[in-house]
Design a protein around this motif. Structure first.
Motif, mmCIF file in Angstrom:
data_model
loop_
_atom_site.group_PDB
_atom_site.id
_atom_site.type_symbol
_atom_site.label_atom_id
_atom_site.label_comp_id
_atom_site.label_asym_id
_atom_site.label_seq_id
_atom_site.Cartn_x
_atom_site.Cartn_y
_atom_site.Cartn_z
ATOM 1 N N LYS A 133 -36.603 8.987 10.147
ATOM 2 C CA LYS A 133 -37.404 9.359 11.234
ATOM 3 C C LYS A 133 -39.133 9.707 10.166
ATOM 4 C CE LYS A 133 -34.666 11.186 14.271
ATOM 5 N NZ LYS A 133 -34.571 12.311 14.811
ATOM 6 N N GLN B 125 -40.745 12.471 10.562
ATOM 7 C CA GLN B 125 -40.280 13.166 9.802
ATOM 8 C C GLN B 125 -39.750 13.999 8.485
ATOM 9 O OE1 GLN B 125 -38.799 16.851 12.980
ATOM 10 N NE2 GLN B 125 -38.969 18.221 11.411
ATOM 11 N N THR B 126 -38.181 13.125 8.665
ATOM 12 C CA THR B 126 -38.003 13.198 7.224
ATOM 13 C C THR B 126 -38.389 12.979 6.301
ATOM 14 O OG1 THR B 126 -35.631 12.484 8.860
ATOM 15 C CG2 THR B 126 -35.835 12.075 5.713
ATOM 16 N N THR C 150 -39.887 4.006 19.854
ATOM 17 C CA THR C 150 -39.767 6.205 19.647
ATOM 18 C C THR C 150 -41.340 5.966 18.681
ATOM 19 O OG1 THR C 150 -39.011 5.572 17.216
ATOM 20 C CG2 THR C 150 -37.870 6.295 18.974
ATOM 21 N N TYR C 151 -42.085 4.958 18.525
ATOM 22 C CA TYR C 151 -43.092 4.440 17.845
ATOM 23 C C TYR C 151 -43.835 3.407 18.407
ATOM 24 C CZ TYR C 151 -45.452 5.694 13.108
ATOM 25 O OH TYR C 151 -46.222 6.175 12.111
ATOM 26 N N LYS D 145 -46.055 16.122 17.607
ATOM 27 C CA LYS D 145 -44.552 15.879 17.804
ATOM 28 C C LYS D 145 -44.071 14.674 17.972
ATOM 29 C CE LYS D 145 -43.830 21.052 19.842
ATOM 30 N NZ LYS D 145 -43.309 21.558 20.717
ATOM 31 N N GLN D 146 -44.239 13.860 18.525
ATOM 32 C CA GLN D 146 -43.914 12.136 19.341
ATOM 33 C C GLN D 146 -43.930 11.731 17.671
ATOM 34 O OE1 GLN D 146 -46.085 10.016 22.596
ATOM 35 N NE2 GLN D 146 -44.670 8.826 22.189
ATOM 36 N N ALA E 125 -40.617 12.852 15.740
ATOM 37 C CA ALA E 125 -39.968 11.635 15.537
ATOM 38 C C ALA E 125 -39.408 10.710 15.706
ATOM 39 C CB ALA E 125 -39.573 12.452 17.738
ATOM 40 N N LYS F 281 -39.328 6.817 14.602
ATOM 41 C CA LYS F 281 -38.772 6.225 13.814
ATOM 42 C C LYS F 281 -39.475 4.582 12.688
ATOM 43 C CE LYS F 281 -33.912 7.420 15.669
ATOM 44 N NZ LYS F 281 -32.953 6.441 16.249
#
Length: 445
Positions: free
Chosen positions: A269, A271-272, A322-323, A341-342, A345, A347
């Motif tokens: 992700k 964010q990770t 997701t991307y 935010k999107q 999240a 990947k």
């Protein structure tokens, strides 16, 4: 770390990559991963109850596996209190992280890295990291890299680690408090009236990897199922990324270099990854401030473009579910409300340049370079270095002096106090089997 004039230059290691080569094996074991993170995420250092600065890293798969780092003063193993340690921690960053991985790569060339040491010429390092601009004179570059080496000399490591907890009889790879890297720096040039070399013409960094290598980078021990032998591959182009213009790209490249050994899928992700590279406050502020969200998004997109446009590019794939296209680096479309935010999240899959992923998947092991100029009698000594043999204090003292080490330096290598070394050398303190083994390895007696 010792800094002095060196009249005759010793033999130094050849470049990491020969002509037409663009990657090299590098140690990427848990201590390397954690100490790299300790340099990239300075905000995660904290003050322990006794007032010492420490950095704690736990394994994702087993939180009981811990790596701890402390800051020590050069020349001995005395751990520094928070305020003093901060002066060293402030020197950490992408530049020390580059040098850290260069050390890790040269360590792979040593047959017994916990015993062997190697010499690096600073002018070679300047070329290796592509510090080619003329904004600074050469002597300033030499002094700067010497300071980076000084900072790495101050990091200690302690590991509580059992590999294979899900299998009966996991392999113990714990390490007592000791240095990550034992470093000496020799500056060559004209001395001033005070005996200092202010404008060095050259510098030599002598590195002896810490005792962690005996547990985490021990090929013979691994074959005997008594130690680990964990390594990955370092792409040369990573070292050439500009740490000032492309800071986030360099952070990402360094992080992926050590992660790729065990994160084979390469899928994360966003964010990770950002949380691994930057203080969490950066992300929190971006979530609550449109302008900061825009700036961080631009930094992220620029980092991806830098890695994808390297001569040997990283392989980047965006998850279509997701991307979305609008969030990708080349998109010119207006981003929707709440896009940050999107993005967090989303990947993404990132692999190092080919054929590194294939080599990692195949677990290809490189050939070790045998230590140079070692006589047959010395080789014989090395084979028995790990055995617990009776030695006198005088033998230890003489062997230490042959190495050119002070009592404080030997204490640092052993992870004990200087006072204990003094007592041992005067035969006023007996030593247990474990400590005798360490002394045998270090002093080759």
């Amino acid at each position: 770390m010792e800094v002095s004039k060196l009249p005759d230059l010793p033999n130094t290691e050849p470049p990491l990559c020969k002509e037409n080569e663009y990657f090299t094996p590098a140690a990427t074991s848990a201590p390397i991963v954690s100490s790299l993170k300790a340099q990239l995420r300075k905000d995660l250092w904290s003050e322990d109850p006794s007032g010492l600065a420490y950095f704690l890293h736990s394994a994702k798969g087993n939180p009981k596996n811990l790596i701890e780092h402390y800051i020590t003063s050069p020349g001995d193993i005395s751990l520094l209190p928070w305020n003093e340690a901060l002066q060293i921690i402030d020197k950490f960053g992408t530049n020390t992280a580059k040098l850290h991985l260069i050390f890790a790569a040269h360590t792979m060339r040593q047959e017994q890295p916990w015993v062997n040491e190697f010499n690096l010429k600073i002018s070679d390092l300047i070329e290796e990291i592509a510090w080619n601009n003329n904004d600074y004179p050469k002597y300033e570059k030499i002094k700067t890299i010497a300071q980076h080496a000084f900072a790495l000399d101050c990091i200690t490591v302690q590991a509580t680690w059992v590999e294979g907890r899900h299998r009966k009889g996991g392999l113990m790879a714990s390490v007592e408090v000791s240095r990550m890297w034992n470093v000496r720096v020799h500056l060559v040039g004209q001395q001033n009236l005070h005996g200092k070399v202010e404008q060095p013409e050259e510098g030599i960094i002598t590195v002896r990897p810490g005792l962690w290598t005996s547990s985490f980078l021990n090929k013979a021990g691994c074959e005997a199922r008594k130690a680990l032998y964990q390594f990955g591959y370092l792409a040369q182009d990573i070292l050439k990324i500009d740490p000032y213009r492309d800071d986030l790209a360099l952070r990402l490249g360094l992080h992926l270099t050590v992660e790729s050994r065990f994160h084979i899928s390469g899928t994360y992700k966003v964010q990770t990854l950002l949380e691994a590279l930057l203080p969490k406050t950066f992300i929190d502020e971006a979530l609550n401030n449109f302008d900061k969200a825009r700036k961080l998004t631009n930094r992220w997109n620029h980092a991806l473009k830098v890695l994808s446009e390297l001569k040997r590019a990283f392989q980047i794939e965006f998850d279509p579910g997701t991307y979305p296209e609008v969030l990708r680096p080349d998109s010119k479309s207006r981003k929707p409300r709440g896009y940050f935010k999107q993005l967090l999240a989303a990947k993404i899959t990132i692999h190092p340049p080919a054929p590194i992923p294939e080599l990692l998947a195949a677990k290809t092991q490189p050939k070790l370079v045998k230590p140079k100029n070692i006589s047959s009698s010395k080789k014989k000594t090395n084979k028995s270095a790990g055995k617990a043999i009776a030695v006198t204090g005088t033998q230890i003292k003489n062997a230490r002096k042959v190495k050119g080490w002070s009592q404080g330096q030997l204490a640092g290598f052993l992870g004990v106090s200087q006072n204990l070394v003094s007592l041992i050398e005067r035969d006023k303190r007996s030593i247990n089997k474990k400590l005798r083994t360490k002394i045998g390895k270090l002093l080759e007696i």
